[in-house]
Design an enzyme around this catalytic site. Structure first.
Site, PDB file in Angstrom:
ATOM      1  CE  LYS A  11      -5.814   2.062  -1.076  1.00 22.68           C
ATOM      2  NZ  LYS A  11      -6.420   2.141   0.289  1.00 22.68           N
ATOM      3  CE1 TYR A  27      -2.984   3.096   0.603  1.00 20.88           C
ATOM      4  CE2 TYR A  27      -3.360   2.351   2.855  1.00 20.88           C
ATOM      5  CZ  TYR A  27      -3.597   3.251   1.833  1.00 20.88           C
ATOM      6  OH  TYR A  27      -4.457   4.300   2.039  1.00 20.88           O
TER       7      TYR A  27
END
Length: 302
Positions: free
Chosen positions: A167, A138
């Protein structure tokens, strides 16, 4: 190294509903999950930034993960945010999530202590070795002050069996392009910024971990499905319709606006935990947020 992609499509970054007296509202959380799955999402992400992870206790983490897994009931994968800026703590959270039955882990770039790229790689390798579950990196440097360099993400994707995707919330098109151009088979690249979802899909990305999906799962899933089907005309239309609401989600710190929208829909209280505070009912910003959604869903603008 080839990977089995954890999901392709939309994974909402779920809010964590609280009651007015600051307890976890499990009933509202379960209703939210049902609404997401009925809206067509491909996975669920719990205990991320939008889920107010930093203010959730260890006991509450267990309750949230258990409730998510029970409510999802195998219909879609459940991905749990377990990354922190403390490797040992991240390992413990990751092992607990996997033991509970989580399908994957979301590991954020460490915040505040600002490691080197080599330090971050070692952090992820340690978590992966201990938890042995698919990991989505992330990258959100606006929150962490740490950027996961594309070469670091690609190194981990090639060398660590469980690193299955990223992400990307850096907003850096060049960085996203590098990831898409050089990723191994099955390594998912997901938008972590709803407004960037259309360009990422047009470049060959795999979907989004979304804030706006909390309130609008169906329309946002339509955007992503069209993009994945190379129907960019439809994807552009959905993007244009949703863009004011996407931007409204960040008129104040996420998840404050999206929780207020969900509250206006009657789904939960707008309560957030300190140091976050809810929007004043009469504030101009709140009126702008709800007005941006009012053309899409029936929200109550007080």
């Amino acid at each position: 190294m080839a990977h089995d992609m954890l999901f392709r499509g939309v994974a909402p970054a779920l809010v964590t509903p609280f009651t007015s007296d600051d307890d976890i509202d499990e009933a509202a959380f379960r209703r939210l999950i049902d609404a997401q799955i009925e809206g067509g999402v491909s996975a669920l992400v719990v205990l991320g930034t939008t889920g107010e992870n930093p203010t959730i206790t260890e006991d509450e983490r267990r309750r949230i993960v258990d409730a998510a897994l029970d409510a999802a009931d195998g219909r879609v994968p459940v991905i749990v945010g377990t990354g922190t800026n403390n490797t040992d703590e991240s390992v413990a959270f990751s092992k607990a999530a996997v033991d509970a039955g989580a399908d994957g882990l979301l590991v954020v770039g460490p915040y505040y202590n600002k490691p080197s790229q080599a330090g971050f790689a070692a952090h992820v390798e340690t978590i992966a070795a201990a938890a042995e579950a698919p990991i989505i990196l992330y990258n959100v440097p606006g929150r962490t002050s740490f950027n996961i360099a594309p070469e670091t993400a690609l190194h981990l994707a090639e060398e660590v069996p469980h690193v299955a995707g990223i992400k990307e919330a850096s907003g850096d098109i060049e960085q996203i392009d590098d990831l898409l151009a050089h990723r191994p088979d099955g390594f998912g690249v997901y938008s972590g910024d709803d407004e960037m979802t259309l360009p990422l899909l047009a470049m060959g990305g795999d979907g989004a971990v979304s804030v706006i999906s909390n309130a609008l799962p169906g329309p946002f899933c339509e955007l992503v499905a069209a993009g994945l089907d190379d129907d960019l005309a439809t994807a552009r239309d959905r993007h244009a319709e949703l863009l004011p609401a996407m931007r409204a989600c960040f008129l104040e710190t996420n998840p404050v606006p999206i929780k207020d929208v969900c509250a206006a829909l009657g789904w939960m209280e707008p309560h957030v935990r300190l140091p976050l505070t809810p929007m004043d009912e009469r504030s101009p910003v709140r009126q702008r947020v709800l007005s941006a959604f009012d053309d899409l869903i029936d929200v109550t603008v007080a």
